[in-house]
Design a protein around this motif. Sequence first.
Motif, short mmCIF file in Angstrom:
data_model
loop_
_atom_site.label_atom_id
_atom_site.label_comp_id
_atom_site.label_asym_id
_atom_site.label_seq_id
_atom_site.Cartn_x
_atom_site.Cartn_y
_atom_site.Cartn_z
N GLU A 21 0.82 -1.22 0.00
CA GLU A 21 0.00 0.00 0.00
C GLU A 21 0.85 1.26 0.00
O GLU A 21 0.34 2.35 -0.27
CB GLU A 21 -0.93 0.00 1.21
CG GLU A 21 -2.02 -1.07 1.13
CD GLU A 21 -3.00 -0.96 2.28
OE1 GLU A 21 -2.82 -0.06 3.13
OE2 GLU A 21 -3.94 -1.77 2.34
N ARG A 22 2.15 1.16 0.29
CA ARG A 22 3.04 2.32 0.28
C ARG A 22 4.19 2.05 -0.68
O ARG A 22 4.96 1.10 -0.50
CB ARG A 22 3.59 2.59 1.69
CG ARG A 22 2.54 3.09 2.66
CD ARG A 22 3.16 3.39 4.02
NE ARG A 22 2.17 3.91 4.94
CZ ARG A 22 1.85 5.20 5.05
NH1 ARG A 22 2.46 6.11 4.29
NH2 ARG A 22 0.94 5.60 5.91
N PRO A 75 -5.46 5.10 -11.36
CA PRO A 75 -5.56 6.57 -11.45
C PRO A 75 -4.82 7.09 -12.68
O PRO A 75 -3.89 6.46 -13.20
CB PRO A 75 -4.89 7.03 -10.16
CG PRO A 75 -5.00 5.87 -9.21
CD PRO A 75 -4.90 4.66 -10.07
N ALA A 102 -2.22 10.05 -2.10
CA ALA A 102 -3.02 8.88 -1.68
C ALA A 102 -4.07 8.61 -2.75
O ALA A 102 -4.82 9.51 -3.13
CB ALA A 102 -3.67 9.14 -0.34
N TYR A 103 -4.12 7.39 -3.24
CA TYR A 103 -5.01 7.05 -4.34
C TYR A 103 -5.83 5.81 -3.98
O TYR A 103 -5.36 4.91 -3.29
CB TYR A 103 -4.22 6.75 -5.62
CG TYR A 103 -3.36 7.90 -6.09
CD1 TYR A 103 -3.87 8.88 -6.93
CD2 TYR A 103 -2.02 7.99 -5.69
CE1 TYR A 103 -3.07 9.92 -7.38
CE2 TYR A 103 -1.21 9.03 -6.12
CZ TYR A 103 -1.75 10.00 -6.96
OH TYR A 103 -0.95 11.03 -7.39
N ASP A 104 -7.05 5.80 -4.48
CA ASP A 104 -7.92 4.63 -4.34
C ASP A 104 -7.94 3.87 -5.67
O ASP A 104 -8.13 4.47 -6.74
CB ASP A 104 -9.34 5.03 -3.98
CG ASP A 104 -9.43 5.64 -2.58
OD1 ASP A 104 -8.66 5.18 -1.71
OD2 ASP A 104 -10.24 6.57 -2.38
N ILE A 105 -7.75 2.56 -5.61
CA ILE A 105 -7.87 1.71 -6.79
C ILE A 105 -9.16 0.93 -6.66
O ILE A 105 -9.37 0.19 -5.69
CB ILE A 105 -6.66 0.75 -6.91
CG1 ILE A 105 -5.37 1.56 -7.09
CG2 ILE A 105 -6.85 -0.20 -8.08
CD1 ILE A 105 -4.13 0.69 -7.20
N GLU A 106 -10.04 1.11 -7.62
CA GLU A 106 -11.34 0.43 -7.60
C GLU A 106 -11.14 -1.08 -7.74
O GLU A 106 -10.13 -1.55 -8.27
CB GLU A 106 -12.23 0.95 -8.73
CG GLU A 106 -12.59 2.43 -8.63
CD GLU A 106 -13.41 2.73 -7.38
OE1 GLU A 106 -14.25 1.88 -7.02
OE2 GLU A 106 -13.20 3.79 -6.76
N LYS A 157 -10.68 -7.07 -3.83
CA LYS A 157 -10.81 -6.03 -2.83
C LYS A 157 -10.35 -4.69 -3.44
O LYS A 157 -9.55 -4.68 -4.37
CB LYS A 157 -9.95 -6.36 -1.61
CG LYS A 157 -8.45 -6.39 -1.91
CD LYS A 157 -7.64 -6.71 -0.66
CE LYS A 157 -6.15 -6.67 -1.00
NZ LYS A 157 -5.31 -6.96 0.19
N PRO A 158 -10.82 -3.53 -2.91
CA PRO A 158 -10.31 -2.26 -3.42
C PRO A 158 -8.91 -1.98 -2.89
O PRO A 158 -8.48 -2.63 -1.92
CB PRO A 158 -11.34 -1.27 -2.87
CG PRO A 158 -11.89 -1.91 -1.63
CD PRO A 158 -11.88 -3.38 -1.90
#
Length: 236
Positions: free
Chosen positions: A142-143, A173, A211-215, A235-236
Motif C-alpha cells: 500500500e506504500r 488513477p 493517496a489514491y484509491d484503486i477500484e 478487494k479495493p
Amino acid sequence: GEPIRATLKLYYRVNLRGDNGSKFPSFNGFWAQEIEQDAQPQRERYNGKVYETRVLYDYLLYPQQVGTLSIDPVEMTVVAQVVVQSRHADPFFGGGREVFNVPRKVQSQRATVQVKALPAGAPASFSGAVGNFTMDTQFPSERIAANSGATVTVKISGTGNLTFVQAPKLPLPTSFEQYNVKTTESINTSASGISGYRQFEYPFIARAEGAYDIEPIEFTYFDPQRVQYVTLKSKP
C-alpha cells in the motif's frame, strides 16, 4: 462458448489395410480443440454384433456464433482385407484361400447443433468467458515511492473456454503509467473440458505522490449450469 464433444469413431469386423482417402469436417462456426486419446482398438456391441472400434479423432467444439450449426459427415474409403475360398483348388492338396483388398466407402451421419444466444444485460466486465471460474488478485504494498514500479497480478482459474478469457480491466488513477499486460497460462484439455488458468500481470509506475484509491477489479463469466452471469470482484 459452451463446448460439445465430437468423437469420430470407426466400427469394423474385418482386417483393415488402410484407406484410400478421407474427408473430415471443417467444423465451420466452431473453434475445435483436439483431445488426446488412446489409439488402441476397443470392442463394442452395436445392433447385436461385436465390432472392433477405433477413435480417429476426438474434439471439443466451442460454438462461435448463434443459430443452427451443421457438422458435416466424415467420408472415408477404407480398404478391407477379405479372405475367400479359392475357386482354383489343388486336386491333391485340396482347396486354398485367396486374399483380396476391397475398398469400401463409409460415411458418418450429419449432425446439427442449435446454439442459443447468451442472455441480454451482461455486465460491462463480461468479455465472453463461459464456464466456471475463480479469480485471485495480488496487489503491491500500500506504500510505494513516487516514480517506482509495481505490479498487480490477476489469476483466472477454472473450467471453460479459457483460451478466450481476456485480461480484466485494471482501473488505475490517471497519474499512474501502465505498461503492456504480460500473460502466462497453463491449460489442459480432456474429455470433461478445458481447465487450468490464465494469469495477467499489470506493470505500472506511480508518477505522482499522494493517496489514491484503486477500484476493485471485476471479472464476469457466464455459468451455463446456473444459466446466469457471475461477477467476481477483488478487494479495493
